[in-house]
Design an enzyme around this catalytic site. Structure first.
Site, short mmCIF file in Angstrom:
data_model
loop_
_atom_site.label_atom_id
_atom_site.label_comp_id
_atom_site.label_asym_id
_atom_site.label_seq_id
_atom_site.Cartn_x
_atom_site.Cartn_y
_atom_site.Cartn_z
N TYR A 164 -78.23 23.88 37.84
CA TYR A 164 -77.40 24.57 36.85
C TYR A 164 -76.75 23.53 35.94
CZ TYR A 164 -73.56 27.35 34.89
OH TYR A 164 -72.69 27.98 34.04
N ASP A 179 -76.91 14.98 35.46
CA ASP A 179 -75.76 15.88 35.39
C ASP A 179 -74.94 15.66 36.65
OD1 ASP A 179 -73.94 17.91 35.45
OD2 ASP A 179 -75.34 19.49 34.86
N LYS A 227 -65.57 18.51 35.94
CA LYS A 227 -64.82 18.89 37.14
C LYS A 227 -63.78 17.85 37.61
CE LYS A 227 -67.84 22.63 38.32
NZ LYS A 227 -69.27 22.77 38.11
C1 LIG Z 1 -69.97 23.27 36.75
C2 LIG Z 1 -71.20 22.63 36.29
C3 LIG Z 1 -71.55 22.56 34.93
C4 LIG Z 1 -70.81 23.31 33.87
O1 LIG Z 1 -69.52 22.87 33.70
P1 LIG Z 1 -68.46 23.86 33.00
O2 LIG Z 1 -67.23 23.03 32.87
O3 LIG Z 1 -68.32 25.03 33.95
O4 LIG Z 1 -69.04 24.28 31.71
C5 LIG Z 1 -72.66 21.81 34.57
N1 LIG Z 1 -73.38 21.17 35.49
C6 LIG Z 1 -73.09 21.23 36.82
C7 LIG Z 1 -73.93 20.47 37.78
C8 LIG Z 1 -72.01 21.98 37.24
O5 LIG Z 1 -71.76 22.07 38.56
#
Ligand SMILES: *Cc1c(COP(=O)(O)O)cnc(C)c1O
Length: 426
Positions: A145, A240, A266
């Site tokens: 994701y 990511d 995060k």
């Molecule tokens: C949470 C998340 C995102 C998206 O971040 P948001 O601040 O919710 O837009 C992207 N990549 C990963 C791996 C995530 O866990």
């Protein structure tokens, strides 16, 4: 003071005003067949509901609160900044300090840009990769994701996707024509794909440890192959690390694999909204105002977010991550011992550092389909049993269980005992 109200009444009212009563879908608790809990307070590993019920929190703002909720040092820094202003919409010193800390933790990052969410950071990274290579195609892995970016909201029908199916209505097929989906950990599918499309692939984007399909660690050699193959074809490798950045060490998996671009989020916002794109100078310098790749943001790098992030990262610098590893190991041993004693072959436990997940599934192979095909009814029973006893797990088997520095052996032992109780009662 706890208000004279309850979650159920609030949810009924919320549904009149907010779509589905929520502002992000998993918060609806639909996956576990119950109504959401309304929280009132977070402190350390604890969340308190509006009814005054206390829960041990293993969701931690979806992996954000590695220090636990309302950390005193973070709180006091935020308070100081409140007096000075929360948003200047212009340059301030914290931007430099924040960038220095990120660079200290990530040796391959030369330059960063701070944005307001992980989603936004992914958009910038992909735009940069396309501009840098002059190519269109983006390769992603199923079950990974990367926020709700249109062209990455794609699942695959088979290992090597020929037919992309958008995960959301409202995304024209044309928008995902340039997206290739490969099964996570499938090195040979990846190589076949590069044989076929290699010179058209602008970027490969990957969660170095998958955390959004349940936790799925990378297989031995998978990330290394990714780096090698993208180098051969001059494709940009994007890690990511929105979840994994600062989760297992002061830094991330990027330090071992040398991706071209890294995305953070995060943890690095200390509880406030953030996303970060960082990476090699020759790519990052394509961004405006130096280059021609556009990005702007009214709230980008606002001082309130950055002070919370800096306070969190400064503290992490002093902490020993083996503490998290040890607690997670105890959690794992507890769960595995229960699984063996109750001979529950269905129960699956995955862990990478302090990221863990529990599914119920007959199949031994854990891949992007596992969580989707798992016994969700069973997860829901398990979930409700624990919730009623004060243990707050993610309300979906696709999301990761996290441990923070504020958790202690007491919370872990309590949780393991309740899991055991669940199987005794079954
Ligand atoms: C949470 C998340 C995102 C998206 O971040 P948001 O601040 O919710 O837009 C992207 N990549 C990963 C791996 C995530 O866990």
């Amino acid at each position: 003071m706890i208000k004279e109200t309850n979650s159920s009444a609030l949810f009924a009212e919320a549904q009149e005003h907010l779509v589905g009563g929520v502002n992000s879908p998993v918060r609806s608790f639909r996956n576990v067949g119950i109504e959401p809990i309304y929280f009132h307070k977070g402190e350390g590993p604890w969340l308190t509901s509006v009814e005054g019920r206390k829960f041990i929190d293993y969701v931690l703002g979806w992996g954000t609160f590695i220090l636990g909720h309302s950390d005193n040092d973070v709180k006091s820094e935020i308070s100081k900044q409140l007096e000075l202003g929360v948003h200047f919409g212009s340059c301030h010193e914290l931007e430099i300090e924040f960038a220095k800390i990120i660079k200290k933790a990530f040796k391959y990052i030369n330059k960063i840009r701070v944005v307001n969410s992980g989603t936004e950071a992914v958009m910038v990274a992909v735009r940069l990769a396309r501009a840098f290579t002059g190519r269109k195609k983006i390769l992603k892995f199923s079950g990974n994701y990367h926020g709700h970016v249109d062209y990455l909201l794609v699942s695959s029908g088979s290992g090597l996707a020929t037919l992309n199916i958008p995960l959301s209505k409202g995304i024209p097929l044309e928008f995902i024509n340039e997206t290739i989906v490969v099964e996570y950990n499938d090195t040979s599918a990846l190589e076949i794909c590069f044989d076929k499309y290699g010179d058209q692939i602008a970027a490969v984007i990957v969660e170095p440890v998958a955390g959004n399909m349940g936790v799925v660690p990378p297989k031995n050699g998978f990330l290394k192959t990714l780096r090698e193959v993208t180098k051969i074809y001059n494709s940009v490798l994007i890690f990511d690390e929105v979840i994994t950045g600062f989760r297992f060490e002061f830094g991330g998996l990027s330090n071992e694999y040398d991706p071209d671009l890294v995305i953070l989020g995060k943890i690095v916002g200390g509880g406030l909204p953030i996303g970060v794109v960082g990476g090699k100078e020759e790519i990052m310098n394509l961004l405006v105002p130096i280059g021609d790749v556009y990005h702007a943001g009214t709230f980008s790098a606002n001082p309130l977010t950055l002070i919370a992030g800096i306070a969190t990262l400064r503290k992490l610098m002093q902490l020993n991550y083996t503490y998290l590893e040890e607690l997670a190991q105890i959690f794992e041993e507890g769960v595995i011992s229960i699984k063996n004693r109750f001979n529950n072959g269905k129960m699956k436990f995955n862990r990478y550092g302090s990221m863990m997940s529990i599914f119920f599934n007959d199949n031994e192979v854990i891949d992007s389909r596992t969580a989707y095909n798992s016994d969700r009814g069973m997860y829901s029973l398990f979930y409700k049993f624990l919730l009623e006893r004060g243990v707050y797990l993610p309300p979906s088997p696709f999301e990761s269980i996290f441990i923070s520095f504020s958790h202690t052996i007491n919370e872990i032992n309590y949780t393991i005992d309740r899991i055991e109780e669940f199987f005794i009662n079954m």
